[in-house]
Design an enzyme around this catalytic site. Structure first.
Site, PDB file in Angstrom:
ATOM      1  CG  HIS A 188      -2.171  -0.809   0.950  1.00 27.98           C
ATOM      2  ND1 HIS A 188      -2.521  -1.885   1.705  1.00 27.98           N
ATOM      3  CD2 HIS A 188      -3.110  -0.692  -0.008  1.00 27.98           C
ATOM      4  CE1 HIS A 188      -3.625  -2.410   1.219  1.00 27.98           C
ATOM      5  NE2 HIS A 188      -4.011  -1.702   0.189  1.00 27.98           N
ATOM      6  CB  CYS A 498      -7.894  -3.309 -25.745  1.00 27.08           C
ATOM      7  SG  CYS A 498      -8.060  -4.958 -26.427  1.00 27.08           S
TER       8      CYS A 498
HETATM    9  C1  PEP Z   1      -3.964  -7.601 -29.133  1.00 23.22           C
HETATM   10  O1  PEP Z   1      -3.724  -8.655 -29.718  1.00 23.22           O
HETATM   11  O2  PEP Z   1      -4.026  -6.493 -29.689  1.00 23.22           O
HETATM   12  C2  PEP Z   1      -4.184  -7.603 -27.678  1.00 23.22           C
HETATM   13  C3  PEP Z   1      -4.607  -6.542 -27.037  1.00 23.22           C
HETATM   14  O3  PEP Z   1      -3.881  -8.756 -27.013  1.00 23.22           O
HETATM   15  P1  PEP Z   1      -2.388  -9.207 -26.653  1.00 23.22           P
HETATM   16  O4  PEP Z   1      -1.454  -8.097 -27.009  1.00 23.22           O
HETATM   17  O5  PEP Z   1      -2.385  -9.523 -25.210  1.00 23.22           O
HETATM   18  O6  PEP Z   1      -2.237 -10.411 -27.526  1.00 23.22           O
END
Ligand code: PEP
Ligand code: MG
Length: 536
Positions: A188, A498
């Site tokens: 923490h 992502c």
């Molecule tokens: C991706 O493939 O863009 C992703 C976010 O997953 P990782 O990078 O963990 O394969």
């Protein structure tokens, strides 16, 4: 000039005098007592006083570092009243006829050792908390103040270790940096240091002789310079000034909405690999977590992490995010992420092999354990479940059927779960091409551009020799993103990115114009991207 290195907890530059911080600790002596009941009463009164102190500290911390980070003091108050802990102390006073100070200190040591020996990183980090609460009670019993006083001048604190209560009691304006010998990045104290935006290093071979000397902490490289020479001092002063200007600009964006000038609201989320990353998400004011790579829980373990360990991890993240969305991607093991105990065997083309959802749908016990942990944790926040490496509608239906099966099991046992959204990663060209059909099955899409680029361009993302061929802005990938967004929207899915491309600031505008709803990026990219969104 002497140079030392440690592990950096928070980036930044600090220049100032060192204060070697001595704990208020003193050896507790064992004293034989006559009246055990009176001694137990003395211990119980001290506990009540400690709880009052912790409540006051909680109020102070809420103002300084926010409710979520202040929660550690609530936890401390609860630990003080833990039945096992209290019974152990009372029992020791009664059976061994010893003074309360000794019983508390000994129990504190025993419990702390027990936690430290636990394999789970979260629990082992709690050893410092038990020590901290025990010291507080001992200090009250012996009429001493609990630590935290650092004088009037701004200083770099050097210590063996720091307890969360000591950290927060220190006057923030006088704190330049922390340098400690011990401590883990999951403690923490480390979380508080990050949230307070204070450069901090752990694992440094500290020396009491440094007290009062001028020093520089470089949180970017993990370096500590004792009595820096002129050249180093000048370079570090310039770096600090540069840092200050950049941060000042970005800090102004904290608490601001992720909205374009024409009123489009974007969900700006962060990616994490584990519980310890949440502090960084909060420090950078992300609106949620768009990708929790749950396979790191498996990569960090020697064996399959059990349901309880996973439940604790997901629950902790959900609670710390306090109602903000947390998208947990189910196990994406295989290819470059190999774990011995999965015994996946040799494959000619592991990136095209037995991985991710393919393992989960064939080794369903492993998958069901994770889904059960996730559903249970969903009672504590807004958890969404995301399936990786999808290429067919059937895979999604199978995963959803398993979720239904587990919901029924939980219903029968009367175990609560929340209303979880289910979504998929779009990271194969197949998923893009059938995204309209897939959209009918799920609540959201998250485009994994790292894998989508590798499979679209037929370029192994691990192969450095292919770097010159790797074009992150390839029109094929950009068109696939566009197509995914359009198909998702046709059936009410929200669509995000992502993969690393989501943090490519030269494309932020393009993605928003394409209609993207969410961008999930490394925490440190949140505020720079917020800036772009708000200026659009
Ligand atoms: C991706 O493939 O863009 C992703 C976010 O997953 P990782 O990078 O963990 O394969
Ligand atoms: Mg991927």
């Amino acid at each position: 000039m002497d140079t030392y290195t440690g592990k950096s907890i928070f980036k930044g530059i600090a220049i100032g005098k060192i204060l070697f911080y001595q704990k208020g600790e003193q050896a507790v002596t064992r004293v034989k007592i006559q009246d055990a009941q009176a001694e137990i009463k003395r211990y119980e009164d001290a506990t009540q006083q400690a709880i009052e102190q912790l409540n006051a500290l909680y109020e102070k911390a809420v103002k300084e570092v926010g409710e979520v980070n202040a929660a550690v003091f609530e936890v401390h108050a609860m630990m003080l009243e833990d039945d096992d802990y209290m019974d152990s102390i009372r029992n020791m006073i009664e059976t061994q006829q010893v003074n309360a100070e000794f019983a508390v200190a000994t129990t504190g040591d025993n419990f702390s050792k027990m936690f430290a020996d636990m394999e789970d990183e979260y629990f082992s980090a709690r050893a410092a908390d038990v020590k901290d609460i025990s010291e507080r009670v001992v200090n009250i019993l012996s009429g001493k103040e609990s630590g935290g006083s650092i004088g009037d001048e701004p200083v770099i604190i050097v210590a063996d270790d720091l307890a969360p209560s000591e950290t927060v009691q220190m006057d923030k304006d006088k704190l330049l940096a922390f340098v400690t010998r011990y401590g883990s990045s999951n403690s923490h104290t480390a979380i508080l240091a990050r949230t307070m935006n204070i450069p901090a290093l752990i694992g440094v071979e500290i020396s009491e002789e440094w007290n009062g000397k001028l020093a520089v902490v470089d949180g970017y490289t993990g370096s500590l310079y004792i009595e820096p020479n002129e050249e180093t001092l000048a370079a570090m002063t310039a770096k600090q000034e540069e840092d200050r200007k950049a941060r000042e600009l970005l800090q102004k964006l904290k608490g601001k909405e992720d909205v374009t000038t024409d009123g489009r609201k974007i969900r700006l989320y962060a990616n994490i690999g584990g519980v310890k990353d949440v502090a960084n998400v909060l420090a950078n004011d992300a609106a949620g977590i768009g990708l929790f790579r749950s396979e790191f829980l498996y990569l960090e373990s020697e064996d399959y992490p059990n349901e309880e360990a996973q439940f604790q991890a997901y629950k902790t993240v959900a609670e710390n995010m306090a109602g903000k969305k947390v998208v947990v991607r189910t196990l994406d093991i295989g290819a470059d992420k190999q774990v011995d105990y999965f015994d996946l065997g040799h494959e000619e083309n592991p990136a095209l092999g037995y991985r991710a959802i393919r393992i989960c749908l064939t080794r369903t016990e492993i998958f069901k354990t994770q889904l059960r942990a996730l559903l249970r944790a969903s009672a504590y926040g807004d958890i969404a479940i995301m399936y990786p490496m999808i290429i067919s509608v059937k895979e999604v239906q199978q995963a959803k059927a398993l979720v239904e099966e587990i919901k029924q099991e939980l219903d029968e046992k009367g175990i609560a779960y929340g209303n979880v959204e289910q979504g998929i990663m779009i990271e194969t060209p197949a998923a893009v091409m059938i995204s309209e059909e897939l959209a009918k099955e799920v609540d959201f899409f998250s485009i994994g551009t790292n894998d989508l680029t590798q499979y679209t361009l037929a370029i192994d993302r691990q192969n450095m020799k292919l770097d010159t061929f790797y074009d992150a802005h390839h029109p094929a990938v950009l068109r696939m993103i566009q197509m995914t967004i359009e198909n998702g929207h046709k059936h009410g899915c929200w669509v995000g990115i992502c993969g690393e491309l989501g943090a490519d600031m030269t494309l932020t505008k393009t993605f928003i114009e394409m209609g993207i709803d969410e961008l999930s990026v490394s925490p440190s990219f949140v505020l720079p991207i917020r800036k772009i969104i708000r200026e659009m």
